[in-house]
Scaffold this motif. Sequence first.
Motif, PDB file in Angstrom:
ATOM      1  N   ASP A  90     -22.507 -23.104   1.002  1.00 42.89           N
ATOM      2  CA  ASP A  90     -21.843 -22.618  -0.134  1.00 42.89           C
ATOM      3  C   ASP A  90     -20.411 -22.724  -0.153  1.00 42.89           C
ATOM      4  O   ASP A  90     -19.666 -22.930  -1.060  1.00 42.89           O
ATOM      5  N   SER A  91     -19.775 -22.640   1.030  1.00 42.26           N
ATOM      6  CA  SER A  91     -18.330 -22.788   1.044  1.00 42.26           C
ATOM      7  C   SER A  91     -17.880 -24.424   0.526  1.00 42.26           C
ATOM      8  O   SER A  91     -16.818 -24.558  -0.079  1.00 42.26           O
ATOM      9  N   SER A  92     -18.659 -25.435   0.774  1.00 42.05           N
ATOM     10  CA  SER A  92     -18.221 -26.579   0.308  1.00 42.05           C
ATOM     11  C   SER A  92     -18.368 -26.666  -1.108  1.00 42.05           C
ATOM     12  O   SER A  92     -17.451 -27.420  -1.680  1.00 42.05           O
ATOM     13  N   LYS A  93     -19.375 -26.101  -1.494  1.00 43.03           N
ATOM     14  CA  LYS A  93     -19.649 -26.102  -2.994  1.00 43.03           C
ATOM     15  C   LYS A  93     -18.461 -25.276  -4.012  1.00 43.03           C
ATOM     16  O   LYS A  93     -18.055 -25.573  -4.902  1.00 43.03           O
ATOM     17  N   MET A  94     -18.090 -24.169  -3.151  1.00 42.48           N
ATOM     18  CA  MET A  94     -17.161 -23.419  -3.665  1.00 42.48           C
ATOM     19  C   MET A  94     -15.793 -23.960  -3.752  1.00 42.48           C
ATOM     20  O   MET A  94     -15.022 -23.888  -4.814  1.00 42.48           O
ATOM     21  N   LEU A  95     -15.590 -24.652  -2.575  1.00 44.99           N
ATOM     22  CA  LEU A  95     -14.320 -25.197  -2.553  1.00 44.99           C
ATOM     23  C   LEU A  95     -14.202 -26.668  -3.476  1.00 44.99           C
ATOM     24  O   LEU A  95     -13.173 -26.720  -4.035  1.00 44.99           O
ATOM     25  N   PHE A  96     -15.261 -27.258  -3.798  1.00 49.02           N
ATOM     26  CA  PHE A  96     -15.386 -28.295  -4.775  1.00 49.02           C
ATOM     27  C   PHE A  96     -15.057 -27.853  -6.176  1.00 49.02           C
ATOM     28  O   PHE A  96     -14.299 -28.419  -6.859  1.00 49.02           O
ATOM     29  N   ASP A  97     -16.022 -26.631  -6.700  1.00 54.26           N
ATOM     30  CA  ASP A  97     -15.450 -25.966  -7.725  1.00 54.26           C
ATOM     31  C   ASP A  97     -14.089 -25.515  -7.920  1.00 54.26           C
ATOM     32  O   ASP A  97     -13.400 -25.483  -9.068  1.00 54.26           O
ATOM     33  N   PHE A  98     -13.506 -24.938  -7.040  1.00 56.21           N
ATOM     34  CA  PHE A  98     -12.125 -24.524  -6.925  1.00 56.21           C
ATOM     35  C   PHE A  98     -11.094 -25.626  -7.202  1.00 56.21           C
ATOM     36  O   PHE A  98     -10.167 -25.462  -8.155  1.00 56.21           O
ATOM     37  N   CYS A  99     -11.342 -26.706  -6.783  1.00 54.79           N
ATOM     38  CA  CYS A  99     -10.522 -28.028  -7.039  1.00 54.79           C
ATOM     39  C   CYS A  99     -10.916 -28.445  -8.489  1.00 54.79           C
ATOM     40  O   CYS A  99      -9.669 -28.771  -9.202  1.00 54.79           O
ATOM     41  N   LEU A 100     -12.039 -28.283  -9.067  1.00 56.94           N
ATOM     42  CA  LEU A 100     -12.218 -28.553 -10.498  1.00 56.94           C
ATOM     43  C   LEU A 100     -11.494 -27.608 -11.187  1.00 56.94           C
ATOM     44  O   LEU A 100     -10.892 -28.050 -12.221  1.00 56.94           O
ATOM     45  N   HIS A 101     -11.742 -26.487 -10.848  1.00 54.71           N
ATOM     46  CA  HIS A 101     -11.119 -25.330 -11.903  1.00 54.71           C
ATOM     47  C   HIS A 101      -9.377 -25.569 -11.820  1.00 54.71           C
ATOM     48  O   HIS A 101      -8.896 -25.162 -12.867  1.00 54.71           O
ATOM     49  N   ASN A 102      -9.075 -25.852 -10.875  1.00 56.78           N
ATOM     50  CA  ASN A 102      -7.494 -25.965 -10.504  1.00 56.78           C
ATOM     51  C   ASN A 102      -6.947 -27.608 -10.617  1.00 56.78           C
ATOM     52  O   ASN A 102      -5.682 -27.719 -10.401  1.00 56.78           O
ATOM     53  N   GLU A 103      -7.884 -27.984 -11.226  1.00 62.61           N
ATOM     54  CA  GLU A 103      -7.439 -29.630 -11.620  1.00 62.61           C
ATOM     55  C   GLU A 103      -6.717 -30.619 -10.455  1.00 62.61           C
ATOM     56  O   GLU A 103      -5.852 -31.389 -10.242  1.00 62.61           O
ATOM     57  N   ILE A 104      -7.426 -30.298  -8.866  1.00 64.66           N
ATOM     58  CA  ILE A 104      -6.935 -30.635  -7.854  1.00 64.66           C
ATOM     59  C   ILE A 104      -7.814 -32.042  -7.609  1.00 64.66           C
ATOM     60  O   ILE A 104      -9.051 -32.137  -7.728  1.00 64.66           O
ATOM     61  N   VAL A 105      -7.057 -33.030  -7.240  1.00 65.74           N
ATOM     62  CA  VAL A 105      -7.869 -34.317  -7.109  1.00 65.74           C
ATOM     63  C   VAL A 105      -7.206 -34.822  -5.629  1.00 65.74           C
ATOM     64  O   VAL A 105      -6.471 -35.548  -5.373  1.00 65.74           O
ATOM     65  N   PRO A 106      -8.086 -34.140  -4.402  1.00 71.72           N
ATOM     66  CA  PRO A 106      -7.603 -34.375  -3.177  1.00 71.72           C
ATOM     67  C   PRO A 106      -7.734 -35.832  -2.929  1.00 71.72           C
ATOM     68  O   PRO A 106      -8.696 -36.563  -3.112  1.00 71.72           O
ATOM     69  N   GLU A 107      -6.982 -36.268  -1.793  1.00 71.27           N
ATOM     70  CA  GLU A 107      -6.894 -37.449  -1.120  1.00 71.27           C
ATOM     71  C   GLU A 107      -7.650 -37.451   0.211  1.00 71.27           C
ATOM     72  O   GLU A 107      -7.996 -38.478   0.797  1.00 71.27           O
ATOM     73  N   LYS A 108      -7.790 -36.249   0.926  1.00 73.78           N
ATOM     74  CA  LYS A 108      -8.225 -35.987   2.010  1.00 73.78           C
ATOM     75  C   LYS A 108      -8.883 -34.751   2.191  1.00 73.78           C
ATOM     76  O   LYS A 108      -8.510 -33.680   1.850  1.00 73.78           O
ATOM     77  N   LEU A 109     -10.255 -34.754   2.927  1.00 78.83           N
ATOM     78  CA  LEU A 109     -10.807 -33.878   3.294  1.00 78.83           C
ATOM     79  C   LEU A 109     -11.312 -33.713   4.708  1.00 78.83           C
ATOM     80  O   LEU A 109     -11.536 -34.551   5.315  1.00 78.83           O
ATOM     81  N   ILE A 110     -10.744 -32.425   5.525  1.00 77.11           N
ATOM     82  CA  ILE A 110     -11.015 -32.283   6.930  1.00 77.11           C
ATOM     83  C   ILE A 110     -11.845 -31.231   7.198  1.00 77.11           C
ATOM     84  O   ILE A 110     -11.604 -30.046   6.645  1.00 77.11           O
ATOM     85  N   ASN A 111     -13.027 -31.569   7.430  1.00 75.13           N
ATOM     86  CA  ASN A 111     -14.015 -30.495   7.472  1.00 75.13           C
ATOM     87  C   ASN A 111     -14.377 -30.054   9.241  1.00 75.13           C
ATOM     88  O   ASN A 111     -14.828 -31.294   9.836  1.00 75.13           O
ATOM     89  N   ALA A 112     -14.282 -29.033   9.527  1.00 80.65           N
ATOM     90  CA  ALA A 112     -14.746 -28.391  10.868  1.00 80.65           C
ATOM     91  C   ALA A 112     -16.270 -28.350  11.025  1.00 80.65           C
ATOM     92  O   ALA A 112     -17.033 -27.864  10.427  1.00 80.65           O
ATOM     93  N   SER A 113     -16.981 -29.284  11.869  1.00 77.07           N
ATOM     94  CA  SER A 113     -18.111 -29.220  12.341  1.00 77.07           C
ATOM     95  C   SER A 113     -18.111 -28.855  13.682  1.00 77.07           C
ATOM     96  O   SER A 113     -17.165 -28.276  14.439  1.00 77.07           O
TER      97      SER A 113
END
Length: 300
Positions: A90-113
Amino acid sequence: MNILVAGGTGFIGKKIVKSLANEGYKVFVLTRDIINHQNTFTKDIQLIDWSSKNPSKLKEISVLIKLNGEKVDQLWTKSAKDKIINSRIDSSKMLFDFCLHNEIVPEKLINASAVGIYALNSAQYNSSVDENSQKGDTFLSKVCIENEQSTKFFNVFENIEIIQLRIGVVLRKKIISLLSINLFLSIPIPGNKSSYFPWVHVDDIVGFIHHSINNNIEGVFNLVGPELTSHKIFFKTILKNKKSVISWVIFLPNFLTKLIFGDMSEMFLFGPKTKPNRTLESGYKFKYTTLSDALSNLSE
């Protein structure tokens, strides 16, 4: 450079956020509880609510760091297991939606696994693993697999570099102190003396985050100390670090560990020889290459 951190108010997150700010990056921290964290950071670090829609302020963000997710060190009821897995998806989807809502075009995503992705139900670890090894078949491995797969949403952003950090057990002073009490009292430790303990110092997590931002790298990276350490050596090193007169470590038999802890026993019995091959190949130099040095430099 503008950086957005989701999960920046926990132990690891605060270290990362403060370090990035000290290096001159403009850092935004996503949180659901701005009021309680108003005094967590200096004023140059901006707290942002997940519901924020402010493209003029946020659209210049180019790096996303995702650290958040329900903690795994709790009783694994069915409800807890669902929360642990779903929180990461869910947090991945929420972060993706946050980017769309704020016109963020990320160049890099660092994900903690986590290195738990290699865990086996059999708890039989007879070979080493690296970033190209087969994934496991336990609950924790499922959590890690689904967490990493959930970042697929971000592939819609052209040329984005997605980095999966498979983090080992992060050393903390208070946890080492609690373990020390058990060792001093010769209380049997759940674990397998011949299996390997994938430790890492928090400064090397912070260090590799900086390395990831400053270099064109992507894919999977094991974040574990380069000194491969068995459970037996791990606990003996703690005793030596604490200058204990006791030199022995008593382990619970595996069947008792499984009987007492059930599914959660995988956290104690995890033990493949986990190698940070791609991490080293990327050019990263660990700050703490030995367990002894790491234990001697724990700040909290």
